[in-house]
Design a protein around this motif. Structure first.
Motif, PDB file in Angstrom:
ATOM      1  N   ASP A 193      -2.664  -2.381  -2.609  1.00 13.44           N
ATOM      2  CA  ASP A 193      -2.924  -1.275  -1.680  1.00 13.44           C
ATOM      3  C   ASP A 193      -3.962  -0.312  -2.239  1.00 13.44           C
ATOM      4  N   LEU A 194      -4.004  -0.165  -3.559  1.00 15.91           N
ATOM      5  CA  LEU A 194      -4.981   0.720  -4.177  1.00 15.91           C
ATOM      6  C   LEU A 194      -6.397   0.305  -3.806  1.00 15.91           C
ATOM      7  N   PHE A 195      -6.699  -0.989  -3.896  1.00 15.98           N
ATOM      8  CA  PHE A 195      -8.049  -1.461  -3.613  1.00 15.98           C
ATOM      9  C   PHE A 195      -8.378  -1.323  -2.131  1.00 15.98           C
ATOM     10  N   GLU A 196      -7.396  -1.546  -1.279  1.00 16.41           N
ATOM     11  CA  GLU A 196      -7.634  -1.371   0.151  1.00 16.41           C
ATOM     12  C   GLU A 196      -7.949   0.080   0.486  1.00 16.41           C
ATOM     13  N   GLU A 197      -7.162   0.992  -0.049  1.00 16.17           N
ATOM     14  CA  GLU A 197      -7.364   2.401   0.260  1.00 16.17           C
ATOM     15  C   GLU A 197      -8.647   2.934  -0.370  1.00 16.17           C
ATOM     16  N   ALA A 198      -8.949   2.492  -1.583  1.00 19.07           N
ATOM     17  CA  ALA A 198     -10.135   2.983  -2.277  1.00 19.07           C
ATOM     18  C   ALA A 198     -11.414   2.528  -1.597  1.00 19.07           C
ATOM     19  N   CYS A 199     -11.389   1.379  -0.953  1.00 17.84           N
ATOM     20  CA  CYS A 199     -12.594   0.817  -0.338  1.00 17.84           C
ATOM     21  C   CYS A 199     -12.642   1.007   1.170  1.00 17.84           C
ATOM     22  N   ARG A 200     -11.702   1.733   1.718  1.00 15.91           N
ATOM     23  CA  ARG A 200     -11.595   1.819   3.172  1.00 15.91           C
ATOM     24  C   ARG A 200     -12.701   2.665   3.790  1.00 15.91           C
ATOM     25  N   GLU A 210      -3.261   8.857   7.431  1.00 17.26           N
ATOM     26  CA  GLU A 210      -4.389   8.053   6.975  1.00 17.26           C
ATOM     27  C   GLU A 210      -5.609   8.930   6.697  1.00 17.26           C
ATOM     28  N   LEU A 211      -5.853   9.920   7.555  1.00 17.62           N
ATOM     29  CA  LEU A 211      -6.956  10.850   7.316  1.00 17.62           C
ATOM     30  C   LEU A 211      -6.739  11.637   6.026  1.00 17.62           C
ATOM     31  N   GLN A 212      -5.478  12.011   5.795  1.00 16.13           N
ATOM     32  CA  GLN A 212      -5.163  12.726   4.561  1.00 16.13           C
ATOM     33  C   GLN A 212      -5.449  11.839   3.344  1.00 16.13           C
ATOM     34  N   GLN A 213      -5.099  10.559   3.443  1.00 12.46           N
ATOM     35  CA  GLN A 213      -5.373   9.629   2.351  1.00 12.46           C
ATOM     36  C   GLN A 213      -6.875   9.489   2.121  1.00 12.46           C
ATOM     37  N   ASP A 214      -7.650   9.415   3.208  1.00 14.35           N
ATOM     38  CA  ASP A 214      -9.102   9.302   3.090  1.00 14.35           C
ATOM     39  C   ASP A 214      -9.692  10.508   2.367  1.00 14.35           C
TER      40      ASP A 214
END
Length: 684
Positions: A533-540, A571-575
């Protein structure tokens, strides 16, 4: 005559400010005074240029090894210096003359002359990538210019002044300088003292008080002092130590592959004024993720060139980051431009799932994929994923003694194996499949129109680039178009391939994991599975996920998920949280490209070091690292809301799911998880 020598730049500038107060003219040496190099040996910048010229010889049909190109250049330069020595005291050469002669010998007069500007541009671009302004020295130069001093830059080098001006302009202080003088233009250098006399006569400096600052005790110290010029010389032990470290890593990398990645990362590091205060997330993006993504996109580019792939499509939201990284790094690595077209494709599993059924219907393999996430339980989850109308399909279920809430996943309570048999029989029901095809026909047609507009069918071979892990997106995409006569051969490149379900590889559709692939045993590389999940979120990408394709009178419309609900807001907060991390990745892209081009290595060379990064960061992380880069929110529309049996929940927990107190207080926690990971990989 004597000169003053300093072992720290602060001491030199402090003394320089005192001396310069009574001076009319101040001149600076350029390299190692105003600019420092990332690399210890400036001649190493010539190697990627030799590889560039060698690539051009391949295009010309008369291939030269790059080593032969470099030897020719070196021999010509030596000959030019010998010829200069017959007339001048300083044994200097001039880059345009040397390079033109080399190119003419390789390509002939017409083509060699036409290629000179292109080669020069690349060489200067590589030079700029390896040069960093010394912040304190440049700040002092600006102060001197503001005080009305006449500022000159003097350099003994084979690059003419016009080329040096390009480097100084890139460094950002050309507007502060009256003139840049190079020994390559006149063959009169500082080393003999002739260069100082030249500058004095050309710029009418006779009788003016003159201060010169440099780093060479002879060229910048003794010779100006002999000419009556006040001289300050910098002997920077810290900078010499840094270069010694770089030299050691580069030399080690010649025989020990592990050090190739370490040398790469050393050349990427910020120096001098680049060393700004950055957030810890930014540092993680620059130091950890950027080398991984660099090796990934470099490998893809190399494979595209080797396989004759005409276009690269970057898939899903992670592809947005991959494409941007490619744009900033690949031009350094392949300056000959023999690269495929690139495009970001708006796709997702949810958007493609239904479209994949428009021609072939719902296959057993795709239905099994829908029940891989533990949160999916029954036919309603299947319909949600494939965008199907439950009510319209209910009569077909009834014929096979199934209901919409019949449990079809062994991970949940109420599962009966016989119900799964009935479900597979349902998939063989032609009436059921016809209804599915009818329901998804319009999204399927909209997808075809979108792909046609993106040029997907205009190439014989295309590359499909995605984060991973099962290759589901590429599977759905290919199945949606494989029946077409103009369907291209699809070469899939995944950041990591877990292959939890067999991929239907054919001559026209293949997939491989680049950083990790379960089909190639790589224990250290497999630690990437700790935190997918780290790689997905970092590259989103900074846009919502794609829900589907809608057929319209004008063609098609892309339908995105809303962001006004709780999940969208999370999701916006994560971005926003990962924004500094992404910026670190992007800032590392050009650094990776330049460093890798200079070293001449590629992913297989860097893999031992990258595996070390992965294992250290993911399998044995510090608590602070987990706190920093563990995702706060992760959206997965594929995942349903049902809760599986406790035994399956417990078995799916990973190290990165652990609480911080447990990570802090349990000294054997990481080792236990690693041993479990080893057992799982060995069983595969």
């Amino acid at each position: 005559m004597s000169f003053e020598k300093f072992h720290a730049i602060e001491a030199l500038i402090r003394r320089g400010r005192e001396v310069a107060a009574g001076m009319d003219v101040v001149s600076f040496d350029l390299f190692d005074t105003l600019l420092v190099r990332r690399i210890h040996d400036p001649d190493l910048v010539k190697l990627p240029v030799a590889r560039f010229i060698a690539a051009r010889t391949v295009e010309a049909g008369q291939p030269w090894p790059w080593q032969k190109v470099q030897k020719l250049r070196d021999d010509i330069e030596k000959q030019h210096r010998r010829e200069t020595a017959k007339t001048f005291v300083d044994h200097e050469a001039c880059y345009p003359r040397v390079m033109l002669e080399a190119l003419v010998q390789i390509f002939g007069a017409e083509k060699g002359g036409a290629l000179l500007p292109e080669v020069t541009d690349y060489e200067l671009r590589m030079e700029n990538s390896m040069l960093v302004p010394r912040r304190e020295m440049v700040a002092w130069l600006r102060d001197l210019a503001a005080a009305g001093k006449r500022i000159f830059i003097l350099s003994d080098i084979y690059l003419p002044a016009s080329h040096l001006e390009v480097l100084v302009d890139h460094a950002g202080f050309l507007d502060q300088v009256e003139a840049v003088i190079s020994s390559a233009d006149t063959f009169l250098a500082k080393a003999s003292g002739k260069g100082y006399a030249l500058v004095r006569d050309r710029f009418a400096l006779a009788g003016l008080k003159w201060l010169h600052v440099g780093d060479n005790p002879v060229s910048d110290g003794l010779r100006p002092a002999e000419a009556g010029i006040t001289a300050l010389v910098l002997h920077d032990a810290t900078e010499k130590h840094r270069k010694a470290v770089v030299k050691r890593y580069v030399n080690y990398s010649g025989g020990r592959p592990f050090w190739r990645g370490r040398a790469l990362q050393q050349l990427m590091q910020p120096l001098e004024g680049e060393n700004l205060h950055r957030s810890e997330l930014y540092v993680e993006g620059f130091n950890f993720l950027a080398p991984l993504l660099g090796g990934f996109v470099q490998h893809i580019a190399e494979q595209c060139r080797a396989r004759g792939i005409g276009k690269v499509f970057f898939l899903s939201r992670e592809g947005w980051t991959f494409k941007r990284f490619w744009e900033q790094s690949i031009p350094y690595l392949f300056p000959d431009g023999r690269l495929p077209e690139i495009e970001y494709l708006y796709v997702s599993r949810m958007a493609l799932a239904g479209a994949s059924c428009a021609h072939q219907g719902l296959t057993r393999a795709n239905a099994d994929i829908a029940f891989l996430p533990p949160g999916n339980r029954d036919f309603r989850d299947l319909c949600r994923i494939f965008n199907l109308d439950v009510a319209a399909l209910a009569p077909h279920l009834q014929r096979h003694e199934l209901a919409v809430d019949t449990c079809l996943s062994h991970l949940h309570e109420g599962y009966v194996p016989w119900d799964k048999v009935r479900f597979y029989e349902l998939l063989e029901d032609q009436a059921f499949q016809d209804e599915i095809k009818r329901q998804v026909a319009e999204p399927g047609e909209a997808l075809h129109r979108y792909l046609a507009g993106a040029g997907f069918f205009a190439h014989r071979r295309v590359a499909l680039v995605d984060i991973g892990w099962l290759g589901t997106i590429q599977r759905f995409l290919y199945e949606a178009v494989q029946h077409r006569d103009d369907c291209p051969v699809c070469h899939g490149f995944l950041f990591a391939a877990t292959r939890g379900i067999p991929y239907p590889t054919t001559a026209g559709n293949s997939v491989e994991g680049v950083i990790y692939d379960r089909d190639r045993f790589d224990m250290a590389g497999s630690t990437i599975l700790y935190a997918r999940d780290l790689f997905e979120e970092a590259c989103r990408a900074p846009h919502p996920t794609l829900n589907g394709y809608k057929l319209t009178a004008e063609g098609y419309e892309l339908q995105f998920r809303g962001t006004d609900d709780n999940t969208g807001q999370a999701e916006l907060q994560q971005d926003r949280y990962f924004s500094p991390l992404q910026q670190g990745v992007f800032d590392g892209a050009a650094r990776y490209g330049a460093a890798s081009a200079l070293l001449g290595y590629s992913l297989p060379d860097y893999k031992p070091w990258l595996n070390c990064l992965l294992a250290g960061k993911l399998a044995f992380p510090r608590c602070r690292e987990v706190t920093r880069i563990r995702q706060r929110h992760h959206l997965d529309d594929f995942y349903g809301r049902h809760v599986p049996k406790k035994v399956h929940v417990k078995g799916s927990r990973h190290l990165w799911d652990s609480s911080l107190w447990r990570l802090s207080l349990d000294p054997l926690l990481r080792l236990r998880y690693f041993l479990r990971h080893l057992r799982e990989r060995i069983k595969e």
